[in-house]
Design an enzyme around this catalytic site. Sequence first.
Site, PDB file in Angstrom:
ATOM      1  N   TYR A  83       6.129   2.151 -23.616  1.00  0.00           N
ATOM      2  CA  TYR A  83       6.178   3.608 -23.605  1.00  0.00           C
ATOM      3  C   TYR A  83       5.818   4.218 -24.953  1.00  0.00           C
ATOM      4  O   TYR A  83       5.134   5.243 -25.010  1.00  0.00           O
ATOM      5  CB  TYR A  83       7.571   4.089 -23.183  1.00  0.00           C
ATOM      6  CG  TYR A  83       7.834   4.003 -21.705  1.00  0.00           C
ATOM      7  CD1 TYR A  83       6.943   4.528 -20.785  1.00  0.00           C
ATOM      8  CD2 TYR A  83       9.000   3.415 -21.221  1.00  0.00           C
ATOM      9  CE1 TYR A  83       7.195   4.461 -19.420  1.00  0.00           C
ATOM     10  CE2 TYR A  83       9.260   3.350 -19.861  1.00  0.00           C
ATOM     11  CZ  TYR A  83       8.352   3.867 -18.967  1.00  0.00           C
ATOM     12  OH  TYR A  83       8.607   3.805 -17.618  1.00  0.00           O
TER      13      TYR A  83
ATOM     14  N   ASN B 293       0.823  -1.207   0.000  1.00  0.00           N
ATOM     15  CA  ASN B 293       0.000   0.000   0.000  1.00  0.00           C
ATOM     16  C   ASN B 293       0.856   1.255   0.000  1.00  0.00           C
ATOM     17  O   ASN B 293       1.925   1.294   0.607  1.00  0.00           O
ATOM     18  CB  ASN B 293      -0.908   0.020   1.237  1.00  0.00           C
ATOM     19  CG  ASN B 293      -1.866  -1.146   1.269  1.00  0.00           C
ATOM     20  OD1 ASN B 293      -2.862  -1.158   0.561  1.00  0.00           O
ATOM     21  ND2 ASN B 293      -1.568  -2.132   2.100  1.00  0.00           N
TER      22      ASN B 293
ATOM     23  N   ARG C 145      13.079  -0.643 -10.187  1.00  0.00           N
ATOM     24  CA  ARG C 145      14.186  -1.172 -10.988  1.00  0.00           C
ATOM     25  C   ARG C 145      15.501  -0.446 -10.711  1.00  0.00           C
ATOM     26  O   ARG C 145      16.573  -1.044 -10.768  1.00  0.00           O
ATOM     27  CB  ARG C 145      13.859  -1.034 -12.479  1.00  0.00           C
ATOM     28  CG  ARG C 145      12.748  -1.926 -12.991  1.00  0.00           C
ATOM     29  CD  ARG C 145      12.379  -1.526 -14.413  1.00  0.00           C
ATOM     30  NE  ARG C 145      11.448  -2.452 -15.044  1.00  0.00           N
ATOM     31  CZ  ARG C 145      10.960  -2.296 -16.267  1.00  0.00           C
ATOM     32  NH1 ARG C 145      11.320  -1.233 -16.980  1.00  0.00           N
ATOM     33  NH2 ARG C 145      10.121  -3.183 -16.780  1.00  0.00           N
TER      34      ARG C 145
ATOM     35  N   TYR D 130       6.801  -4.698 -14.243  1.00  0.00           N
ATOM     36  CA  TYR D 130       5.992  -3.772 -15.036  1.00  0.00           C
ATOM     37  C   TYR D 130       4.508  -3.926 -14.721  1.00  0.00           C
ATOM     38  O   TYR D 130       4.034  -4.996 -14.333  1.00  0.00           O
ATOM     39  CB  TYR D 130       6.230  -4.006 -16.527  1.00  0.00           C
ATOM     40  CG  TYR D 130       6.071  -2.769 -17.369  1.00  0.00           C
ATOM     41  CD1 TYR D 130       7.026  -1.754 -17.312  1.00  0.00           C
ATOM     42  CD2 TYR D 130       4.974  -2.601 -18.214  1.00  0.00           C
ATOM     43  CE1 TYR D 130       6.894  -0.611 -18.088  1.00  0.00           C
ATOM     44  CE2 TYR D 130       4.835  -1.463 -18.992  1.00  0.00           C
ATOM     45  CZ  TYR D 130       5.803  -0.463 -18.924  1.00  0.00           C
ATOM     46  OH  TYR D 130       5.669   0.673 -19.683  1.00  0.00           O
TER      47      TYR D 130
ATOM     48  N   GLU E 222       9.726   1.785 -12.493  1.00  0.00           N
ATOM     49  CA  GLU E 222      11.091   2.233 -12.777  1.00  0.00           C
ATOM     50  C   GLU E 222      11.850   2.552 -11.493  1.00  0.00           C
ATOM     51  O   GLU E 222      13.053   2.286 -11.400  1.00  0.00           O
ATOM     52  CB  GLU E 222      11.072   3.452 -13.703  1.00  0.00           C
ATOM     53  CG  GLU E 222      10.389   3.242 -15.043  1.00  0.00           C
ATOM     54  CD  GLU E 222      11.131   2.296 -15.980  1.00  0.00           C
ATOM     55  OE1 GLU E 222      12.134   1.677 -15.566  1.00  0.00           O
ATOM     56  OE2 GLU E 222      10.701   2.170 -17.132  1.00  0.00           O
TER      57      GLU E 222
ATOM     58  N   ASN F 136       8.489  18.875  -2.650  1.00  0.00           N
ATOM     59  CA  ASN F 136       7.148  19.057  -3.216  1.00  0.00           C
ATOM     60  C   ASN F 136       7.246  19.627  -4.630  1.00  0.00           C
ATOM     61  O   ASN F 136       6.569  20.596  -4.990  1.00  0.00           O
ATOM     62  CB  ASN F 136       6.303  19.974  -2.328  1.00  0.00           C
ATOM     63  CG  ASN F 136       4.823  19.903  -2.682  1.00  0.00           C
ATOM     64  OD1 ASN F 136       4.345  18.896  -3.225  1.00  0.00           O
ATOM     65  ND2 ASN F 136       4.087  20.971  -2.405  1.00  0.00           N
TER      66      ASN F 136
END
Length: 576
Positions: A158, A45, A215, A115, A212, A230
């Site tokens: 992508y 979560n 990874r 992925y 990503e 932020n």
Amino acid sequence: MKPGGNTIVIWMYAVATWLCFGSTSGWSFTLEDNNIFPKQYPIINFTTAGATVQSYTNFIRAVRGRLTTGADVRHEIPVLPNRVGLPINQRFILVELSNHAELSVTLALDVTNAYVVGYRAGNSAYFFHPDNQEDAEAITHLFTDVQNRYTFAFGGNYDRLEQLAGNLRENIELGNGPLEEAISALYYYSTGGTQLPTLARSFIICIQMISEAARFQYIEGEMRTRIRYNRRSAPDPSVITLENSWGRLSTAIQESNQGAFASPIQLQRRNGSKFSVYDVSILIPIIALMVYRCAPPPSSQFSLLIRPVVPNFNADVCMDPEPIVRIVGRNGLCVDVRDGRFHNGNAIQLWPCKSNTDANQLWTLKRDNTIRSNGKCLTTYGYSPGVYVMIYDCNTAATDATRWQIWDNGTIINPRSSLVLAATSGNSGTTLTVQTNIYAVSQGWLPTNNTQPFVTTIVGLYGLCLQANSGQVWIEDCSSEKAEQQWALYADGSIRPQQNRDNCLTSDSNIRETVVKILSCGPASSGQRWMFKNDGTILNLYSGLVLDVRASDPSLKQIILYPLHGDPNQIWLPLF
């Protein structure tokens, strides 16, 4: 038509009636020995509401922990499971995302590549178009209790998502705010409140900030910076090229010979300038996970001689090439056959690295663990500390004297004697010897075809940068204008201020809480040799201690040696 009226070609699956246990994530079933075993895929979560650097870091670590078992680790980098032979009940993990608006969606990640394959919002599930029948069957085990299942007419790569979004990744902002908006967009797609371009854009955001980041530690670090300040910003060229190169990097590392690549891979720095990677060393702290490409060859040597235990379900054994490289060592000098003369017994020396094709600095890393120049072997004269290293005919030399192992930490060791290749002086013309291993800079080497030190900034606690300050070192606000925050990573394992490469990051004692300083590289000592580890630490090999911001307090202006505990004050990231 999808509910809500967005025009898109979809295929709707008939949904079987499943026993519902009230889980919003669904149950998967696998059939073994004629028995059906229900198993819920693991759920991680994350909420953008009140997200902090630490909550995001913990989230990404949890995702990585669920993606890989840790059974297959090569050159310190974990390898994701091989899809061949992987039970369906281990194929996916679920990531439940929520935001300030209390909207929630659940992404499904394939553990074989980290992925996103689809997601759930309420009682509807959506999947990217699978590449093959095996994947099409696998996703039927996801979100089995939903009322509606849809498969998009497009895949999740992508190129297609950018086309649908009408924008490239380098123009799409990332950060906690964009992720917040992406969660809402994914949720409202099921009610018709989100148009297809926004949906595709939202997928791009989620994939980069979750898949990503899992990874690559490098990309995780980029996302942490956005959350800390932020900030919303699009990824720079260093991020995009890493994303595009993950598969090729995984292949190059797994097919490397003792860390050296058969051919280079080109990456980009943040400013867009290009550089080539010839070996695994700089990638160890950058890549968190590799996609499985091939099984390790039986003769391959792993980090510190530890071989991973993984089942080999097929015959896709790694190539195990024999690359031709230079071997760079102390002070950036190269291993050289003296005067280019290859008669038996001629000494091996340190010499300035050449840019031409002279054979006396070109070494072939052979599968039989010999290191050869012009067909002859790097050979130790004997098995006692201090004996010199020479070139010799491979067929007539003592076999054990010609065998070497190259460790990920830069050690080149002769297994028979347990002695290591060493340069007792940093001057050109120094004859190489074998010595007792003390993990000194004089004993550090790198097989590569990039003979220049790698220049980088080093980011640590609170996103502050390691900075040289005369003879001291501490962390300060990062600035591209500060030359004192640039560091040259040498092949010998030393870390040197770019402003003065004659000096080294140094611990002059091997005990805990020793203050790290900037001192002359002349001693080439054990206290000056470091290794960037896959866990984000910078290890002093001899002491086994790591760089640590004292008491997690930058105002103390002290970096010390300390036992590993893995807290944020011990985590560092080279940025390029």
